[in-house]
Design a protein around this motif. Structure first.
Motif, mmCIF file in Angstrom:
data_model
loop_
_atom_site.group_PDB
_atom_site.id
_atom_site.type_symbol
_atom_site.label_atom_id
_atom_site.label_comp_id
_atom_site.label_asym_id
_atom_site.label_seq_id
_atom_site.Cartn_x
_atom_site.Cartn_y
_atom_site.Cartn_z
ATOM 1 N N ARG B 310 0.858 -1.173 0.000
ATOM 2 C CA ARG B 310 0.000 0.000 0.000
ATOM 3 C C ARG B 310 0.898 1.228 0.000
ATOM 4 O O ARG B 310 2.029 1.192 0.473
ATOM 5 C CB ARG B 310 -0.909 0.007 1.225
ATOM 6 C CG ARG B 310 -0.136 -0.015 2.521
ATOM 7 C CD ARG B 310 -1.062 0.225 3.661
ATOM 8 N NE ARG B 310 -0.309 0.737 4.777
ATOM 9 C CZ ARG B 310 -0.322 0.176 5.992
ATOM 10 N NH1 ARG B 310 -1.024 -0.890 6.206
ATOM 11 N NH2 ARG B 310 0.374 0.706 6.965
ATOM 12 N N SER B 311 0.393 2.291 -0.556
ATOM 13 C CA SER B 311 1.274 3.444 -0.700
ATOM 14 C C SER B 311 0.970 4.480 0.367
ATOM 15 O O SER B 311 -0.178 4.789 0.650
ATOM 16 C CB SER B 311 1.098 4.043 -2.081
ATOM 17 O OG SER B 311 -0.266 4.206 -2.328
ATOM 18 N N PRO B 313 1.431 8.346 1.555
ATOM 19 C CA PRO B 313 1.771 9.628 0.940
ATOM 20 C C PRO B 313 3.010 10.265 1.578
ATOM 21 O O PRO B 313 3.259 10.097 2.768
ATOM 22 C CB PRO B 313 0.527 10.480 1.189
ATOM 23 C CG PRO B 313 -0.213 9.820 2.282
ATOM 24 C CD PRO B 313 0.148 8.379 2.252
ATOM 25 N N VAL B 332 4.296 9.986 7.430
ATOM 26 C CA VAL B 332 3.651 9.733 8.711
ATOM 27 C C VAL B 332 3.474 8.229 8.872
ATOM 28 O O VAL B 332 2.881 7.576 8.028
ATOM 29 C CB VAL B 332 2.285 10.437 8.799
ATOM 30 C CG1 VAL B 332 1.597 10.086 10.097
ATOM 31 C CG2 VAL B 332 2.462 11.929 8.688
ATOM 32 N N LYS B 333 4.057 7.710 9.933
ATOM 33 C CA LYS B 333 3.907 6.297 10.232
ATOM 34 C C LYS B 333 3.180 6.154 11.565
ATOM 35 O O LYS B 333 2.895 7.141 12.215
ATOM 36 C CB LYS B 333 5.275 5.632 10.314
ATOM 37 C CG LYS B 333 5.952 5.548 8.967
ATOM 38 C CD LYS B 333 7.302 4.896 9.115
ATOM 39 C CE LYS B 333 7.989 4.802 7.767
ATOM 40 N NZ LYS B 333 9.399 4.478 7.920
#
Lengths: 362, 341
Positions: B310-311, B313, B332-333
């Protein structure tokens, strides 16, 4: 906010003398106090002959002001409230529930975005039936484009009753259907009216202790708001944002008030609505001048046409609306496999970009 | 004032250094780390929605509420209070608690690992598991208590919150024994449209200051300025770009690139426009003048595809005030913000 005159009965310190003093500074209501520099007001009160009473009056007004805002809380209290009141309500669509780690969160305003046939209404109906059957809650369905179908709803509900006995099914169906309230609203003012009435009713119900409303669905909100946007005035946007805040308040507030008072019953509430995607002409057309960041109402729903060629679909209602919903979900429909895809555009806890697919039965 | 008094020193170099060092705890949060920020500054974080504005506030809040040291582990926080005024009414406490928990566990684990490398021969894997198990609940609760929150549904509530803020902050500081270090407002533009169209109660007096966008902004600035004099804080404010960034969304641009990959001149004009319209100011000038720092965020065209197919941003930050020529990229993780190099 109240004019000072009307406060006199309740607070005798706000007497004629005090009102005159305030009037000499251009203050006639509590609202005016808010935009006034209170320090300079106190300083000028000191120079008056009756400075003691004036200062008392000012501190009385400040304490009135202090009661106007929402209560303070710290992280531990917020977390406690979230864990106690902000549950998740499963929608009944497996894919969506998996993606959202359980379902729609109470207190959140969730927005479904998608082109015209992408299963928005189906998800709404399915969620309504699931909440009404499994949580015994009341669901309110505000219908703005006659998309509510009782027959389809009955279809969804019947899936939950797997008994061969016709009578039991009929009885259950009747009970569940009576807890789903549908109301047609065709303009923004009647929507605001309905929401206001709902707020009053909820306030009353929280006090008396029976509040069962769990889900509020507005299908679709953009058909009410798009007609009022546009032109040079700010009134359309103002109404839009006002509606948004009212929804957020309804969704969130009734948990906070439960936190303050001893909780009457598990009272959960959630706002949920869908929105249409509209096609957007590519390139310079989007560099529109100030105040028209949305697209004219006359723009036809041409999404299926431009989609294949690389045209850009953009959610309706423009940039300002984006700050309203907590969660934005993008829906799309795959015709060949008859499955629906859903992806997260925005979520306060989850990383955006995640996606899942689901099917709608029946 | 005599000349002698005037010449007299106010403070010695040592005293000054002490004062400056306490007033300037260096802030090392990824997108905000380029500029040294100190109390008294007003930082505006501008960006469309979503562009990780609230996330930056949350991460800053976490570094503020964490202690410098706890049970021998170095967390590197400020151990101060955070005041969060939520005007968007979208703050989710679960994000803060989840991220704080991860930060505590990670810091603890990494510091434990350093210890192990010193005394070799221990079964490292097993120990790591135990550290996760005994998660420090006391530390977590102490940190959460230092986070103060109030939400406002309209400008009236916002103004009345500000009017009584000083008194409340004093009360809280006394209760906690530490002062408030960050004042956060998310987002200042929340009531823009409502205030722009507001009409005050008609009482029919000419002298009356009517409630409008201008007077609200004036009062907000005045109140915060007063507050900063009495209680030095770093003010972090987010602002949504209400009028779009004047360009197409990142999705749109990407599609364009595919379309016009051969037509480079077209692309260049598009990008130029993009630069020009990137940030359109709409707040009253009294607010604009109040800002000391401004950082612009946007979602970049690139995406980072990770293992789970999954990408995520990638966001781009750029300092507009003071204007720095380079841009930073970050992601952002779950655990927070991490830089992309």
């Amino acid at each position: 906010m109240a004019p000072l005159k009307s406060l006199q009965r309740e607070f005798p310190i706000i007497d004629c003398n005090f009102q005159q003093f305030c009037a000499s500074h251009g203050i006639y209501s509590v609202e005016d106090f808010l935009v006034h520099d209170l320090y300079s007001l106190v300083a000028s009160a000191e120079q008056q002959s009756s400075s003691e009473e004036l200062r008392e009056g000012i501190s009385q007004v400040i304490s009135i002001i202090g009661s106007q805002h929402q209560p303070w809380s710290n992280g531990v209290e917020l977390l406690g409230d979230a864990q106690k009141n902000k549950h998740v309500l499963p929608t009944g669509c497996e894919g969506i529930d998996m993606l959202l780690q359980g379902g729609l969160r109470v207190g959140h305003v969730t927005e479904l975005v998608g082109p015209s046939p992408s299963g928005k209404t189906q998800v709404c109906l399915q969620a309504a039936s699931n909440v009404a059957v499994k949580f015994m809650g009341v669901v309110m369905f505000l219908d703005t484009c006659n998309s509510f179908s009782p027959r389809r709803m009955a279809c969804f509900i019947n899936q939950h009753f797997n008994t061969p006995v016709e009578e039991v099914t009929q009885k259950g169906l009747k009970r569940v259907m009576s807890s789903i309230l549908c109301q047609s609203v065709f303009d923004i003012f009647s929507l605001l009216d309905v929401l206001r009435q709902l707020e009053l009713k909820l306030q009353f119900q929280v006090n008396t202790g029976d509040c069962k409303l769990r889900l509020l669905i507005i299908d679709s909100i953009s058909s009410l708001i798009t007609p009022i946007l546009g032109g040079n005035g700010a009134h359309g946007h103002s109404l839009m944002i006002f509606t948004g805040f009212l929804l957020k308040k309804l969704a969130h507030e009734y948990n906070i008030s439960v936190l303050d008072a001893p909780p009457p019953s598990a009272e959960d509430f959630l706002v949920f609505f869908r929105k249409r995607l509209r096609a957007l002409a590519p390139a310079p057309a989007t560099l529109l001048p100030f105040g028209s960041d949305h697209h004219p109402t006359t723009a036809p729903v041409t999404n299926h046409m431009v989609c294949g060629e690389g045209g850009i679909l953009k959610p309706a209602l423009g940039e300002s609306w984006k700050s309203i919903p907590h969660v934005r979900l993008l829906l799309s429909h795959d015709r060949r496999s008859n499955s629906y895809n859903i992806s997260i555009l925005k979520h306060p806890v989850m990383v955006s970009g995640r996606a899942a697919s689901f099917t709608v039965y029946g | 004032m005599s000349i002698k008094e005037w010449i007299n020193t106010n403070e010695s170099a040592k005293e000054m250094l002490e004062r400056v060092l306490t007033e300037r705890p260096f802030l090392l949060l990824p997108p905000l780390h380029r500029v040294p920020l100190r109390v008294g500054n007003v930082v505006e974080i501008v960006g469309p929605s979503p562009s990780a504005k609230t996330e930056i506030l949350i991460q800053a809040a976490i570094s503020c509420v964490l202690p410098k040291q706890w049970n021998g582990v170095h967390y590197g926080g400020l151990e101060r209070l955070v005041m969060y005024i939520d005007l968007d009414c979208r703050f989710d406490i679960l994000r803060l608690s989840q991220s704080l928990k991860l930060r505590i566990m990670e810091t603890k684990r990494s510091s434990d690992q350093i210890d192990w490398s010193r005394e070799e021969g221990l079964c490292k894997y097993k120990e790591t598991k135990e550290t996760i198990a005994d998660f420090d609940e006391d530390l977590f609760l102490a940190c959460m208590r230092r986070f103060l929150y109030v939400c406002c549904y309209n400008s009236f509530e916002f103004l009345s919150t500000l009017k009584t803020l000083h008194y409340q902050l004093q009360k809280e500081s006394e209760a906690h024994g530490v002062a408030v270090h960050f004042l956060m407002i998310d987002s200042i533009s929340a009531f823009y449209w409502i205030d722009r169209a507001s009409t005050p109660l008609p009482l029919g007096f000419d002298k009356r200051k009517s409630l409008s966008l201008q007077t609200v902004a004036e009062t907000v600035v005045q109140e915060i300025r007063k507050l900063l004099q009495m209680q030095p804080m770093l003010v972090l404010v987010t602002k949504a770009t209400l009028f779009g960034d004047g360009s197409l969304t990142s999705n749109a641009k990407r599609t364009f690139r595919k379309w016009h990959s051969q037509d480079t001149s077209y692309l260049r004009t598009l990008q130029l426009d993009d630069q020009k319209y990137l940030h359109r100011e709409y707040m009253p000038s009294v607010w604009q003048l109040f800002i000391t720092h401004r950082i612009l965020l946007r979602v970049s065209d690139e995406e980072c595809a990770n293992a789970e197919s999954r990408s995520t941003p990638i966001y781009v930050s750029e300092w507009l005030l003071p204007s720095l020529s380079f841009v930073d990229k970050f992601m952002v993780k779950d655990a927070g913000i991490s830089m992309v190099t």
